[in-house]
Design a protein around this motif. Sequence first.
Motif, PDB file in Angstrom:
ATOM      1  N   HIS A  67      35.446  36.521  45.131  1.00 53.83           N
ATOM      2  CA  HIS A  67      36.093  37.785  44.749  1.00 53.83           C
ATOM      3  C   HIS A  67      36.232  37.821  43.234  1.00 53.83           C
ATOM      4  O   HIS A  67      35.918  36.837  42.537  1.00 53.83           O
TER       5      HIS A  67
ATOM      6  N   GLY B  47      41.552  27.911  38.044  1.00 54.88           N
ATOM      7  CA  GLY B  47      42.629  28.887  37.839  1.00 54.88           C
ATOM      8  C   GLY B  47      43.983  28.175  37.864  1.00 54.88           C
ATOM      9  O   GLY B  47      44.082  27.004  38.270  1.00 54.88           O
TER      10      GLY B  47
ATOM     11  N   ASP C  66      46.541  28.247  39.695  1.00 53.08           N
ATOM     12  CA  ASP C  66      47.115  27.732  40.941  1.00 53.08           C
ATOM     13  C   ASP C  66      46.719  26.286  41.231  1.00 53.08           C
ATOM     14  O   ASP C  66      47.354  25.621  42.047  1.00 53.08           O
TER      15      ASP C  66
ATOM     16  N   VAL D 143      44.127  36.220  37.732  1.00 52.29           N
ATOM     17  CA  VAL D 143      43.640  37.596  37.879  1.00 52.29           C
ATOM     18  C   VAL D 143      44.487  38.305  38.934  1.00 52.29           C
ATOM     19  O   VAL D 143      44.608  37.814  40.071  1.00 52.29           O
TER      20      VAL D 143
ATOM     21  N   LYS E  38      48.693  37.564  42.484  1.00 54.73           N
ATOM     22  CA  LYS E  38      47.426  36.862  42.257  1.00 54.73           C
ATOM     23  C   LYS E  38      46.372  37.311  43.279  1.00 54.73           C
ATOM     24  O   LYS E  38      46.652  37.380  44.470  1.00 54.73           O
ATOM     25  N   MET E  39      45.187  37.646  42.779  1.00 55.55           N
ATOM     26  CA  MET E  39      44.140  38.056  43.718  1.00 55.55           C
ATOM     27  C   MET E  39      43.745  36.841  44.548  1.00 55.55           C
ATOM     28  O   MET E  39      43.497  35.763  44.019  1.00 55.55           O
TER      29      MET E  39
ATOM     30  N   LYS F  43      41.808  35.503  48.521  1.00 57.21           N
ATOM     31  CA  LYS F  43      41.000  35.921  49.663  1.00 57.21           C
ATOM     32  C   LYS F  43      41.838  36.397  50.833  1.00 57.21           C
ATOM     33  O   LYS F  43      41.542  37.393  51.467  1.00 57.21           O
TER      34      LYS F  43
HETATM   35  P1  ADP Z   1      41.378  31.977  46.850  1.00 60.25           P
HETATM   36  O1  ADP Z   1      42.709  31.696  46.189  1.00 60.25           O
HETATM   37  O2  ADP Z   1      41.042  33.400  46.867  1.00 60.25           O
HETATM   38  O3  ADP Z   1      41.203  31.296  48.178  1.00 60.25           O
HETATM   39  P2  ADP Z   1      39.862  29.811  45.837  1.00 60.25           P
HETATM   40  O4  ADP Z   1      40.987  28.919  46.267  1.00 60.25           O
HETATM   41  O5  ADP Z   1      38.561  29.652  46.547  1.00 60.25           O
HETATM   42  O6  ADP Z   1      40.313  31.313  45.882  1.00 60.25           O
HETATM   43  O7  ADP Z   1      39.671  29.595  44.278  1.00 60.25           O
HETATM   44  C1  ADP Z   1      38.531  29.090  43.656  1.00 60.25           C
HETATM   45  C2  ADP Z   1      38.751  28.999  42.176  1.00 60.25           C
HETATM   46  O8  ADP Z   1      39.052  30.279  41.654  1.00 60.25           O
HETATM   47  C3  ADP Z   1      39.927  28.111  41.755  1.00 60.25           C
HETATM   48  O9  ADP Z   1      39.620  27.497  40.524  1.00 60.25           O
HETATM   49  C4  ADP Z   1      41.038  29.083  41.603  1.00 60.25           C
HETATM   50  O10 ADP Z   1      42.025  28.606  40.714  1.00 60.25           O
HETATM   51  C5  ADP Z   1      40.308  30.276  41.018  1.00 60.25           C
HETATM   52  N1  ADP Z   1      40.982  31.523  41.373  1.00 60.25           N
HETATM   53  C6  ADP Z   1      41.166  32.054  42.602  1.00 60.25           C
HETATM   54  N2  ADP Z   1      41.847  33.204  42.557  1.00 60.25           N
HETATM   55  C7  ADP Z   1      42.102  33.420  41.237  1.00 60.25           C
HETATM   56  C8  ADP Z   1      42.779  34.446  40.515  1.00 60.25           C
HETATM   57  N3  ADP Z   1      43.317  35.479  41.134  1.00 60.25           N
HETATM   58  N4  ADP Z   1      42.871  34.322  39.181  1.00 60.25           N
HETATM   59  C9  ADP Z   1      42.308  33.287  38.518  1.00 60.25           C
HETATM   60  N5  ADP Z   1      41.651  32.284  39.134  1.00 60.25           N
HETATM   61  C10 ADP Z   1      41.547  32.350  40.472  1.00 60.25           C
END
Ligand code: ADP
Length: 332
Positions: free
Chosen positions: A16, A148, A150, A185, A192-193, A195
């Motif tokens: 995403h 990111g 998190d 993001v 926080k965006m 999935k």
């Molecule tokens: P999701 O949180 O949507 O499941 P992932 O855990 O697969 O996404 O995240 C993959 C990578 O993208 C990680 O390094 C995560 O920190 C980064 N990431 C995911 N969502 C965001 C966001 N909204 N803003 C910045 N980085 C993000």
Amino acid sequence: MSQVILSGIRATGRLHFGNFLGAVQNFVKFQEQIDATCMYFVADWHTLTTLKDPEVLRSNLIEMIKDYIAAGLDPNKSIIYTQSSIPEIAELALYLSMFQPINELNLIPTYKELVRKNPDQVSLGLLSYPILMAADILGPRATMIPVGEDQIPNVELARSLAQRFNRRFGEIFVIPEMMEQMIKVPGLDGNKMGKSDNNSIEIGAPMNIIGKLYMKKGITDPERKHLMDLGDPYNRCKSVYGIHELITQDEKDLRVIANKCMKAEISCVECKKILVESIAKILIPFQEKRKELTDKDDYVSEILYEGGKRARSIIAKTVAVVRDKMGIVLYS
Ligand code: ADP
Ligand code: TRP
């Protein structure tokens, strides 16, 4: 010491806009550094902590690698691989687990959040997720981990495991750093965006759909109920202005948008239109490249075989040293 840049993403679905901007765009930037080895992988073992359908996992993985490549990752510049192609990573996770107090794992925020959402689905695999992640990082002796925000607690845990191990056995592991500037993001709702949060923008979605999503669901300044109400983009418009801030290249353009909002010279609808145009500038070139890869599964497999071999030879060297330090001798 030369730089080893490493990161992974779980195969939970197509990328995403959050992980595209927050992670993959940085992967692409780093690959242009000549003195760095870049290693990017799909964390398919980590995916098993939440995704249980084998067919979906297999297909997500291939589609995600296509996303990586269309976003600009180049197999000639980066080592692209899957975690499960390297059994030594699981072996290293086992060794590292001997140094990891369980209490600390219970405190990891992403774990706590998943436990809160699904208390009856907490597996040992989920609890030990950060140890496997530490093995991903420490195996190739990575120096920098672009992720990111998190993911900070997970990388911190990898750092402290490396320090514990090094204190006992000498300087075996490199202590990895995080990027100085990490971004979060915002999704359509301003949080926080993510999935699974029903607030994300699929990077493969047609522009008209992305436009409609922003028009319908993009939350702007809630206190700007009428056109003439003055807006506060910095503090109250997390969803739309939050992304403008991340993707509007020209500082001046950004200030113009903010000033117009503060003076009520632009409506939220207009502001969203400008945003969708800026998103299109980034995503349309991506989508065109991505289309060319639609039926190129064999090409993806070749990249993964090649990347898997290269990554394995790097990681196996570290694991051989760890085995030796811990007194393990292989008799097979
Ligand atoms: P999701 O949180 O949507 O499941 P992932 O855990 O697969 O996404 O995240 C993959 C990578 O993208 C990680 O390094 C995560 O920190 C980064 N990431 C995911 N969502 C965001 C966001 N909204 N803003 C910045 N980085 C993000
Ligand atoms: N936990 C990361 C995420 O959810 C994915 C990941 C697994 C990772 N192993 C890693 C990221 C090693 C960086 C380094 O996005």
